[in-house]
Design a protein around this motif. Structure first.
Motif, PDB file in Angstrom:
ATOM      1  N   ARG A 176      32.850  35.164  73.631  1.00  0.00           N
ATOM      2  CA  ARG A 176      31.651  34.475  74.120  1.00  0.00           C
ATOM      3  C   ARG A 176      31.854  32.967  74.118  1.00  0.00           C
ATOM      4  O   ARG A 176      31.193  32.239  74.864  1.00  0.00           O
ATOM      5  N   ARG A 177      32.765  32.492  73.271  1.00  0.00           N
ATOM      6  CA  ARG A 177      33.029  31.050  73.162  1.00  0.00           C
ATOM      7  C   ARG A 177      34.272  30.666  73.959  1.00  0.00           C
ATOM      8  O   ARG A 177      34.274  29.710  74.717  1.00  0.00           O
ATOM      9  N   TYR A 178      35.355  31.435  73.733  1.00  0.00           N
ATOM     10  CA  TYR A 178      36.606  31.189  74.434  1.00  0.00           C
ATOM     11  C   TYR A 178      36.618  31.986  75.743  1.00  0.00           C
ATOM     12  O   TYR A 178      35.792  32.867  75.964  1.00  0.00           O
ATOM     13  N   GLY A 179      37.598  31.694  76.566  1.00  0.00           N
ATOM     14  CA  GLY A 179      37.756  32.487  77.777  1.00  0.00           C
ATOM     15  C   GLY A 179      38.335  33.851  77.458  1.00  0.00           C
ATOM     16  O   GLY A 179      37.773  34.885  77.798  1.00  0.00           O
ATOM     17  N   VAL A 180      39.478  33.871  76.746  1.00  0.00           N
ATOM     18  CA  VAL A 180      40.179  35.111  76.404  1.00  0.00           C
ATOM     19  C   VAL A 180      40.626  35.028  74.952  1.00  0.00           C
ATOM     20  O   VAL A 180      41.096  33.981  74.502  1.00  0.00           O
ATOM     21  N   ALA A 181      40.472  36.126  74.217  1.00  0.00           N
ATOM     22  CA  ALA A 181      41.012  36.225  72.861  1.00  0.00           C
ATOM     23  C   ALA A 181      42.260  37.098  72.929  1.00  0.00           C
ATOM     24  O   ALA A 181      42.179  38.318  73.026  1.00  0.00           O
ATOM     25  N   LEU A 182      43.427  36.461  72.922  1.00  0.00           N
ATOM     26  CA  LEU A 182      44.699  37.158  73.086  1.00  0.00           C
ATOM     27  C   LEU A 182      45.229  37.649  71.749  1.00  0.00           C
ATOM     28  O   LEU A 182      45.151  36.936  70.740  1.00  0.00           O
ATOM     29  N   ASP A 183      45.773  38.857  71.726  1.00  0.00           N
ATOM     30  CA  ASP A 183      46.465  39.329  70.540  1.00  0.00           C
ATOM     31  C   ASP A 183      47.643  38.401  70.257  1.00  0.00           C
ATOM     32  O   ASP A 183      48.327  37.944  71.176  1.00  0.00           O
ATOM     33  N   SER A 184      47.897  38.131  68.994  1.00  0.00           N
ATOM     34  CA  SER A 184      48.929  37.175  68.605  1.00  0.00           C
ATOM     35  C   SER A 184      50.324  37.584  69.081  1.00  0.00           C
ATOM     36  O   SER A 184      51.229  36.744  69.152  1.00  0.00           O
ATOM     37  N   ARG A 185      50.512  38.859  69.424  1.00  0.00           N
ATOM     38  CA  ARG A 185      51.818  39.338  69.901  1.00  0.00           C
ATOM     39  C   ARG A 185      51.935  39.306  71.422  1.00  0.00           C
ATOM     40  O   ARG A 185      52.990  39.611  71.973  1.00  0.00           O
ATOM     41  N   ASN A 186      50.861  38.898  72.090  1.00  0.00           N
ATOM     42  CA  ASN A 186      50.830  38.949  73.552  1.00  0.00           C
ATOM     43  C   ASN A 186      51.391  37.660  74.153  1.00  0.00           C
ATOM     44  O   ASN A 186      50.667  36.828  74.706  1.00  0.00           O
ATOM     45  N   LEU A 187      52.706  37.496  74.042  1.00  0.00           N
ATOM     46  CA  LEU A 187      53.348  36.297  74.554  1.00  0.00           C
ATOM     47  C   LEU A 187      53.215  36.196  76.073  1.00  0.00           C
ATOM     48  O   LEU A 187      53.014  35.104  76.627  1.00  0.00           O
TER      49      LEU A 187
END
Length: 316
Positions: A176-187
């Motif tokens: 809701r705040r950021y655009g995308v919350a990426l998994d830390s392994r998702n290079l």
């Protein structure tokens, strides 16, 4: 039936109606209720949480004590003791602030938030290569991130929570705040966002094991430091912009700091790059050393497998 690992990124609340999730729902409800309290009362409660943790979380207290002794050898015994205690209180407030970040609109905190160096972000975006926001694990982690997104559009790299329901709540709140919350392994996802000239929050200041690291100094102590930051900057051409966020208690509020992009980065020398990254984060920590996550075993991985465990009880 899906395993917990497979379910981790399931953010549909309807997936968590079974009674086994009810204890987590009760915890989430308590966080929501706490987030509705006045800020000063939340800070007071957070300090009490910190005091209780200081008294009863013996293992975390020992880890914090080891880290502070390693990183601040110049302090007296009394000063070290007080910094350990202050760190628990600051992180106790941070626990309360998670609820603020997840369940309150950060706009309400804008009048007590000051931003420093926003021009560095705007200038770096003009290159069109994206920005890697070089952050750290400060006690204002979630609320600071939410406040940052009131000034810039950004995505975030996160380590998914082990509890799938809690991860769903966290991920939904952050997206809701950021655009995308990426998994830390998702290079791959990270590089895609940078290619689209996005800003991505990225933290490197924890011990991630032996893979892809060098042992660069952190407060003068060799620390396992990932080289991925250099690889990402090299492949994307992005700017690496250090930033931090701290609580301002003398006149209740928050400060957000953006700094000029790292120069000559990546340099082609992993050790030099990791040393620069560590020193940059160290400089920010020194502004408010109590507001850092000292409970983490930052020096768990040692240069030699034969080196003693710095966090064993026998080592103290």
């Amino acid at each position: 039936m899906k395993t917990a690992k497979q379910r981790t990124r399931d953010t549909r609340y309807t997936s968590y109606l079974h009674p086994r999730w009810w204890p987590t729902w009760i915890g989430v409800a308590a966080m929501w209720l706490g987030a509705q309290l006045p800020l000063k009362l939340q800070w007071w409660l957070g300090k009490r949480i910190g005091d209780l943790a200081y008294r009863f979380a013996g293992r975390r207290k020992q880890i914090t004590d080891v880290n502070i002794r390693l990183c601040f050898p110049e302090l007296s015994e009394t000063e070290k003791h007080e910094l350990v205690k202050a760190s628990f209180r600051a992180n106790g407030i941070g626990v309360m602030e998670i609820g603020l970040a997840w369940f309150r609109n950060p706009t309400s905190f804008m009048p007590i938030t000051q931003v420093h160096g926003l021009e560095h972000v705007n200038a770096a975006l003009a290159s069109g290569k994206g920005i890697l926001l070089l952050g750290g694990h400060y006690s204002t982690l979630d609320l600071g991130g939410a406040l940052v997104t009131e000034y810039i559009e950004a995505d975030v790299m996160q380590r998914d929570h082990n509890n799938p329901l809690m991860n769903a709540v966290m991920t939904r709140a952050r997206e809701r705040r950021y655009g995308v919350a990426l998994d830390s392994r998702n290079l791959r996802g990270l590089l895609k966002q940078l290619k689209n000239n996005r800003i991505v929050w990225y933290a490197t200041d924890q011990d991630y094991g032996r893979k892809g690291i060098v042992f660069a100094p952190f407060f003068g102590v060799p620390a396992g430091s990932i080289t991925a930051t250099s690889r990402i900057a090299d492949r994307s051409g992005c700017a690496v912009v250090p930033f931090s966020h701290f609580r301002r208690e003398h006149s209740p509020g928050y400060d957000i700091y953006f700094h000029p992009p790292l120069e000559n980065f990546p340099s082609g020398d992993d050790m030099s790059d990791a040393t620069l990254v560590n020193k940059t984060i160290e400089n920010e920590i020194r502004k408010h050393p109590d507001q850092y996550l000292w409970m983490h075993r930052r020096f768990k991985t040692r240069p030699s497998r034969q080196d003693p465990n710095l966090y064993s009880k026998d080592a103290n």
